[in-house]
Each structure stands twice: as C-alpha cells, then as structure tokens.
Design a protein around this motif. Structure first.
Motif, PDB file in Angstrom:
ATOM      1  N   GLU A  24       0.808  -1.225   0.000  1.00 48.52           N
ATOM      2  CA  GLU A  24       0.000   0.000   0.000  1.00 48.52           C
ATOM      3  C   GLU A  24       0.839   1.274   0.000  1.00 48.52           C
ATOM      4  N   GLN A  25       2.133   1.163   0.150  1.00 46.93           N
ATOM      5  CA  GLN A  25       2.974   2.345   0.344  1.00 46.93           C
ATOM      6  C   GLN A  25       2.985   3.291  -0.858  1.00 46.93           C
ATOM      7  N   ILE A  26       3.340   2.792  -2.018  1.00 45.36           N
ATOM      8  CA  ILE A  26       3.464   3.655  -3.201  1.00 45.36           C
ATOM      9  C   ILE A  26       2.117   4.230  -3.586  1.00 45.36           C
ATOM     10  N   GLU A  54      17.070  13.323  -7.353  1.00 42.46           N
ATOM     11  CA  GLU A  54      17.967  13.404  -6.201  1.00 42.46           C
ATOM     12  C   GLU A  54      17.278  14.154  -5.063  1.00 42.46           C
ATOM     13  N   GLY A  55      17.378  13.608  -3.881  1.00 47.45           N
ATOM     14  CA  GLY A  55      16.777  14.236  -2.708  1.00 47.45           C
ATOM     15  C   GLY A  55      15.383  13.732  -2.381  1.00 47.45           C
ATOM     16  N   PHE A  56      14.768  13.023  -3.321  1.00 50.33           N
ATOM     17  CA  PHE A  56      13.458  12.439  -3.060  1.00 50.33           C
ATOM     18  C   PHE A  56      13.626  11.036  -2.503  1.00 50.33           C
ATOM     19  N   ALA A  57      12.774  10.679  -1.560  1.00 46.46           N
ATOM     20  CA  ALA A  57      12.775   9.317  -1.025  1.00 46.46           C
ATOM     21  C   ALA A  57      12.428   8.342  -2.154  1.00 46.46           C
ATOM     22  N   PRO A  58      13.008   7.142  -2.134  1.00 44.66           N
ATOM     23  CA  PRO A  58      12.706   6.156  -3.180  1.00 44.66           C
ATOM     24  C   PRO A  58      11.207   5.902  -3.356  1.00 44.66           C
ATOM     25  N   MET A  59      10.464   5.963  -2.272  1.00 41.49           N
ATOM     26  CA  MET A  59       9.018   5.731  -2.359  1.00 41.49           C
ATOM     27  C   MET A  59       8.327   6.842  -3.162  1.00 41.49           C
ATOM     28  N   VAL A  60       8.801   8.076  -3.013  1.00 41.40           N
ATOM     29  CA  VAL A  60       8.244   9.196  -3.788  1.00 41.40           C
ATOM     30  C   VAL A  60       8.559   8.977  -5.268  1.00 41.40           C
ATOM     31  N   VAL A  61       9.779   8.607  -5.565  1.00 43.70           N
ATOM     32  CA  VAL A  61      10.186   8.362  -6.948  1.00 43.70           C
ATOM     33  C   VAL A  61       9.322   7.252  -7.552  1.00 43.70           C
ATOM     34  N   ALA A  62       9.096   6.199  -6.804  1.00 38.36           N
ATOM     35  CA  ALA A  62       8.276   5.094  -7.290  1.00 38.36           C
ATOM     36  C   ALA A  62       6.826   5.520  -7.511  1.00 38.36           C
ATOM     37  N   ALA A  63       6.349   6.474  -6.735  1.00 44.02           N
ATOM     38  CA  ALA A  63       4.957   6.920  -6.840  1.00 44.02           C
ATOM     39  C   ALA A  63       4.732   7.902  -7.990  1.00 44.02           C
ATOM     40  N   LEU A  64       5.784   8.478  -8.540  1.00 46.36           N
ATOM     41  CA  LEU A  64       5.622   9.504  -9.581  1.00 46.36           C
ATOM     42  C   LEU A  64       4.766   9.033 -10.752  1.00 46.36           C
ATOM     43  N   GLY A  65       4.881   7.768 -11.116  1.00 46.02           N
ATOM     44  CA  GLY A  65       4.093   7.249 -12.231  1.00 46.02           C
ATOM     45  C   GLY A  65       2.611   7.148 -11.950  1.00 46.02           C
ATOM     46  N   LYS A  66       2.222   7.242 -10.687  1.00 48.38           N
ATOM     47  CA  LYS A  66       0.813   7.139 -10.301  1.00 48.38           C
ATOM     48  C   LYS A  66       0.224   8.503  -9.916  1.00 48.38           C
ATOM     49  N   ILE A  67       1.065   9.521  -9.896  1.00 50.60           N
ATOM     50  CA  ILE A  67       0.601  10.867  -9.544  1.00 50.60           C
ATOM     51  C   ILE A  67       0.127  11.543 -10.830  1.00 50.60           C
ATOM     52  N   ARG A  68      -1.036  12.187 -10.739  1.00 50.28           N
ATOM     53  CA  ARG A  68      -1.594  12.878 -11.907  1.00 50.28           C
ATOM     54  C   ARG A  68      -0.738  14.090 -12.258  1.00 50.28           C
ATOM     55  N   ARG A  69      -0.236  14.097 -13.471  1.00 50.62           N
ATOM     56  CA  ARG A  69       0.549  15.225 -13.963  1.00 50.62           C
ATOM     57  C   ARG A  69      -0.435  16.268 -14.489  1.00 50.62           C
ATOM     58  N   PRO A  70      -0.401  17.485 -13.934  1.00 48.47           N
ATOM     59  CA  PRO A  70      -1.321  18.517 -14.402  1.00 48.47           C
ATOM     60  C   PRO A  70      -1.074  18.838 -15.875  1.00 48.47           C
ATOM     61  N   GLU A  71      -2.160  19.147 -16.579  1.00 47.16           N
ATOM     62  CA  GLU A  71      -2.015  19.541 -17.974  1.00 47.16           C
ATOM     63  C   GLU A  71      -1.408  20.923 -18.025  1.00 47.16           C
TER      64      GLU A  71
END
Length: 77
Positions: A24-26, A54-71
């Motif tokens: 459930e983390q990512i 750089e500077g982001f926790a690995p979990m944040v990096v892994a979650a980037l693909g699931k975060i909605r990118r604003p248009e």
C-alpha cells in the motif's frame, strides 16, 4: 514553494506511508498527493523530478508514475 520545501513535504508523506503494508505504500503516497496537493504543487513536483530525483525518497520516486501530472496551460492565441 522552494524545491527543498516541496521535496521535504513529499518525503514526509513517504515517511508516514513507510509504516503501512508494503503493498500500500506507493499507492498511498500517490493517492495522498493526488488528493491534497493542488495542481500547481504537482506541476512543481514534476518540474523538479523531471530534472532529477535526487533528494526524493525512493518511495516518492516510485509513486511519480501514479501521480496525476497537471495539464500544461494552453498558449494564448
């Protein structure tokens, strides 16, 4: 918001979700950012992370693909 402050906030979210079951983390990080960060903050997150994670926790990096990118705002005609 400064890039350092935004990284700090994203990493704090990851720290919270680190106590959740691994499966459930990512999704939790992505869901929280999608729900509670306004489009400007999410846009800034991608501006920063597209240059470097750089500077982001690995979990944040892994979650980037699931975060909605604003248009991007369309150019004025």
């Amino acid at each position: 918001m400064s890039p350092d402050k935004l990284r700090y906030q994203a990493n704090q979210i990851a720290t919270f979700f680190a106590s959740q079951p691994e499966s459930e983390q990512i999704e939790g990080v992505a869901d929280h950012i999608n729900k509670f960060w306004d489009p400007r903050m999410r846009a800034q997150l991608f501006e920063i992370s597209d240059e470097s994670t750089e500077g982001f926790a690995p979990m944040v990096v892994a979650a980037l693909g699931k975060i909605r990118r604003p248009e991007k705002a369309s150019a004025a005609k």
